[in-house]
Design a protein around this motif. Structure first.
Motif, PDB file in Angstrom:
ATOM      1  N   ARG A  11       0.846  -1.205   0.000  1.00  0.00           N
ATOM      2  CA  ARG A  11       0.000   0.000   0.000  1.00  0.00           C
ATOM      3  C   ARG A  11       0.882   1.257   0.000  1.00  0.00           C
ATOM      4  O   ARG A  11       1.789   1.352  -0.784  1.00  0.00           O
ATOM      5  CB  ARG A  11      -0.954  -0.029   1.203  1.00  0.00           C
ATOM      6  N   THR A  12       0.607   2.186   0.913  1.00  0.00           N
ATOM      7  CA  THR A  12       1.284   3.492   0.850  1.00  0.00           C
ATOM      8  C   THR A  12       2.763   3.441   1.218  1.00  0.00           C
ATOM      9  O   THR A  12       3.508   4.361   0.902  1.00  0.00           O
ATOM     10  CB  THR A  12       0.634   4.494   1.816  1.00  0.00           C
ATOM     11  N   ILE A  14       3.832   3.976   4.116  1.00  0.00           N
ATOM     12  CA  ILE A  14       4.070   4.961   5.180  1.00  0.00           C
ATOM     13  C   ILE A  14       4.554   4.279   6.461  1.00  0.00           C
ATOM     14  O   ILE A  14       5.510   4.721   7.096  1.00  0.00           O
ATOM     15  CB  ILE A  14       2.801   5.801   5.447  1.00  0.00           C
ATOM     16  N   THR A  15       3.888   3.189   6.850  1.00  0.00           N
ATOM     17  CA  THR A  15       4.315   2.466   8.052  1.00  0.00           C
ATOM     18  C   THR A  15       5.726   1.922   7.864  1.00  0.00           C
ATOM     19  O   THR A  15       6.593   2.082   8.735  1.00  0.00           O
ATOM     20  CB  THR A  15       3.344   1.304   8.360  1.00  0.00           C
ATOM     21  N   GLU A  17       8.056   2.978   5.942  1.00  0.00           N
ATOM     22  CA  GLU A  17       9.043   4.067   5.935  1.00  0.00           C
ATOM     23  C   GLU A  17       9.361   4.534   7.349  1.00  0.00           C
ATOM     24  O   GLU A  17      10.512   4.805   7.678  1.00  0.00           O
ATOM     25  CB  GLU A  17       8.475   5.266   5.161  1.00  0.00           C
ATOM     26  N   MET A  18       8.311   4.660   8.175  1.00  0.00           N
ATOM     27  CA  MET A  18       8.553   5.141   9.534  1.00  0.00           C
ATOM     28  C   MET A  18       9.381   4.134  10.323  1.00  0.00           C
ATOM     29  O   MET A  18      10.321   4.492  11.040  1.00  0.00           O
ATOM     30  CB  MET A  18       7.225   5.409  10.248  1.00  0.00           C
ATOM     31  N   LEU A  19       9.042   2.843  10.160  1.00  0.00           N
ATOM     32  CA  LEU A  19       9.775   1.824  10.897  1.00  0.00           C
ATOM     33  C   LEU A  19      11.221   1.750  10.396  1.00  0.00           C
ATOM     34  O   LEU A  19      12.161   1.686  11.196  1.00  0.00           O
ATOM     35  CB  LEU A  19       9.070   0.471  10.759  1.00  0.00           C
ATOM     36  N   HIS A  21      12.917   4.140   9.007  1.00  0.00           N
ATOM     37  CA  HIS A  21      13.602   5.363   9.458  1.00  0.00           C
ATOM     38  C   HIS A  21      14.058   5.231  10.905  1.00  0.00           C
ATOM     39  O   HIS A  21      15.174   5.613  11.257  1.00  0.00           O
ATOM     40  CB  HIS A  21      12.663   6.550   9.287  1.00  0.00           C
ATOM     41  N   PRO A  38       6.225   1.844  -3.107  1.00  0.00           N
ATOM     42  CA  PRO A  38       4.871   1.612  -2.598  1.00  0.00           C
ATOM     43  C   PRO A  38       3.992   0.900  -3.632  1.00  0.00           C
ATOM     44  O   PRO A  38       4.398   0.754  -4.792  1.00  0.00           O
ATOM     45  CB  PRO A  38       4.360   3.034  -2.356  1.00  0.00           C
ATOM     46  N   TYR A  39       2.822   0.478  -3.203  1.00  0.00           N
ATOM     47  CA  TYR A  39       1.808  -0.129  -4.077  1.00  0.00           C
ATOM     48  C   TYR A  39       2.336  -1.341  -4.858  1.00  0.00           C
ATOM     49  O   TYR A  39       2.026  -1.544  -6.024  1.00  0.00           O
ATOM     50  CB  TYR A  39       1.208   0.936  -5.019  1.00  0.00           C
ATOM     51  N   VAL A 112      -4.542   0.441   7.299  1.00  0.00           N
ATOM     52  CA  VAL A 112      -3.820   1.403   8.120  1.00  0.00           C
ATOM     53  C   VAL A 112      -3.975   2.812   7.591  1.00  0.00           C
ATOM     54  O   VAL A 112      -4.332   3.729   8.324  1.00  0.00           O
ATOM     55  CB  VAL A 112      -2.321   1.038   8.187  1.00  0.00           C
ATOM     56  N   HIS A 113      -3.724   3.000   6.321  1.00  0.00           N
ATOM     57  CA  HIS A 113      -3.761   4.354   5.777  1.00  0.00           C
ATOM     58  C   HIS A 113      -4.805   4.534   4.688  1.00  0.00           C
ATOM     59  O   HIS A 113      -4.746   5.454   3.910  1.00  0.00           O
ATOM     60  CB  HIS A 113      -2.369   4.759   5.271  1.00  0.00           C
ATOM     61  N   GLY A 114      -5.761   3.648   4.623  1.00  0.00           N
ATOM     62  CA  GLY A 114      -6.893   3.838   3.711  1.00  0.00           C
ATOM     63  C   GLY A 114      -8.067   4.435   4.475  1.00  0.00           C
ATOM     64  O   GLY A 114      -7.955   4.758   5.653  1.00  0.00           O
TER      65      GLY A 114
ATOM     66  N   MET B  18       1.767   3.570  15.394  1.00  0.00           N
ATOM     67  CA  MET B  18       1.511   3.172  14.012  1.00  0.00           C
ATOM     68  C   MET B  18       1.700   1.675  13.846  1.00  0.00           C
ATOM     69  O   MET B  18       0.910   1.007  13.186  1.00  0.00           O
ATOM     70  CB  MET B  18       2.435   3.945  13.064  1.00  0.00           C
ATOM     71  N   PHE B  89       9.592  -3.510  19.039  1.00  0.00           N
ATOM     72  CA  PHE B  89       9.986  -3.360  17.657  1.00  0.00           C
ATOM     73  C   PHE B  89      11.508  -3.326  17.489  1.00  0.00           C
ATOM     74  O   PHE B  89      12.065  -3.977  16.618  1.00  0.00           O
ATOM     75  CB  PHE B  89       9.327  -2.079  17.154  1.00  0.00           C
ATOM     76  N   GLU B 256      -3.159   7.985   0.963  1.00  0.00           N
ATOM     77  CA  GLU B 256      -3.091   7.318  -0.345  1.00  0.00           C
ATOM     78  C   GLU B 256      -2.922   8.356  -1.453  1.00  0.00           C
ATOM     79  O   GLU B 256      -2.119   8.170  -2.379  1.00  0.00           O
ATOM     80  CB  GLU B 256      -4.332   6.458  -0.561  1.00  0.00           C
TER      81      GLU B 256
END
Lengths: 272, 272
Positions: A11-12, A14-15, A17-19, A21, A38-39, A112-114, B18, B89, B256
């Motif tokens: 999906r995006t 985002i999760t 990327e944060m983890l 990072h 992504p996707y 999560v991000h939808g 998250m 984590f 998204e």
């Protein structure tokens, strides 16, 4: 020797990327280039991504790091190749959780991000609309709907924090500047009086404030260090006298300010 | 039987939240109450948190789930109690990474959501300032500094997406509404002409648009379904004729939309 990290998600991302990072920043002396994919939601896209990772391994002459959040176990398995170090966040935790909760997980992507929950989504958009309409003292008469009202001198950092609170937590966050006129009255601005229980202050070191104001309006009275020192001192005096809790933003990020305000003001998030 | 999840961190707990959210939403049929405990950064606070988790285990008559992101291994170990399912984590991933990179990690807290990199932080604040100043066609003459300019009919969702791009990616995102006057000209609004390569469109189903407009201005011409159908059709015709890429926001979340715009417009993030 520079390394490459691939951040891969159905999906995006985002999760992921944060983890990624949060882990990568623990190795400051290694240069780690990041490539976000992504996707990746079909076997074809996954195979393309795997080919890209393999090619990178040859270029780098060492294994790329792959951080992923695949809900789909079949797609994830395509990345189990010896040329990369695969770290999938779902794979590590979903098993213990399934065992603890004694049921299989849904394996549903886009949770999560939808727009998983329309009510929460509406809260969020409403909060963003409220917050942009109530920036910098705007529409002061509707303050009764605010969850929190940030106060502080001009350019102390109220707006980005309000926007973060709205977007990430669905909090209706107004902000209202303290002006030299307010300090002359030695009192809170009138529109704020009925809502003093919702006020939260932001202060800042005068030196930093002068820098920020200088980059907006150089050579103004407004950006002079003495002006900033004076305004900050008076704002802090006013907040102390009025029992308004406040934070110093000079060394706090938007996230640190926002999470601390949530905690100290007892606010509950209205969206994920 | 409802369960409790504790989300615990030495800092903001944003990463832990998250992570927990992404896992918990995979178990839709279990009611999981969430308790967030940020800034657990001393042994005293950790012991208080552990006591709270133990008490919850008694109340719930089953083990709380604990999601954490402790950089400090000593604090983390305090949570290794049989009364809870602990999922940390860092513990899971930092070991394999240390081995792969052949060095110890920094164990430094505050890297993820603090002001770790002042340059990046400045990019972010600049982007937020730019984006709020260029909302809804504001300050059209400075559009040359925009990284991207979102276009679409009024209330199609441009503003929240621009704010997200600014806050999360440090992208200077302007937005500019298409109005009935633009459609009468069958051409792009004049201020946009020099920047057509930066344009990205947002469209929306007319029924949803009518709902959103109704909640803002009920009983207006503006919110009538026919008005919305007409404006959306003309906006899409214009974007197709002008070769402007566009997305339909009706079933896409802000995240998204934002991640897809980043990908399709080839934008690079300027902050973490």
């Amino acid at each position: 020797m520079p390394r490459t990290a691939f951040i891969v998600s159905g999906r995006t991302a985002i999760t992921a990327e944060m983890l990624a990072h949060s882990l990568i920043t623990q190795f400051e002396d290694v240069t780690i280039r990041r490539i976000v994919l992504p996707y990746i939601d079909t076997p074809e896209k996954a195979e393309q991504a795997v080919a890209q990772i393999r090619a990178q391994a040859l270029t780098d002459q060492c294994r790329p790091l792959v951080f992923s959040t695949f809900i789909n176990a079949h797609l994830r398995q395509l990345f189990d190749i010896p040329e990369a170090l695969m770290m999938d966040f779902f794979e590590s935790f979903i098993g213990p959780l399934e065992q603890e909760l004694q049921r299989p997980s849904g394996h549903t992507a886009g949770k999560v991000h939808g727009i998983a929950n329309f009510e929460e989504y509406k809260n969020r958009i409403d909060a963003v609309n409220f917050t942009t309409a109530h920036d910098d003292g705007g529409m002061a008469k509707n303050l009764q709907d605010a969850d929190v009202i940030l106060v502080g001198v001009s350019r102390s950092g109220k707006t980005p924090t309000c926007l973060y609170l709205a977007l990430q937590y669905g909090i209706k966050a107004a902000n209202y500047p303290f002006t030299p006129e307010d300090f002359a009255q030695h009192a809170l601005p009138k529109p704020l009086l009925p809502f003093r229980h919702k006020l939260f202050g932001i202060t800042i070191e005068p030196e930093r404030l002068a820098q920020i104001r200088f980059s907006r309006k150089p050579d103004s009275h407004y950006c002079k260090l003495e002006t900033c020192q004076d305004e900050v001192a008076q704002a802090e005096t006013l907040m102390l006298a009025e029992n308004i809790p406040y934070l110093n933003t000079t060394r706090l990020s938007i996230e640190e300010l926002s999470t601390t305000i949530m905690l100290k003001a007892g606010l509950k998030r209205r969206c994920y």
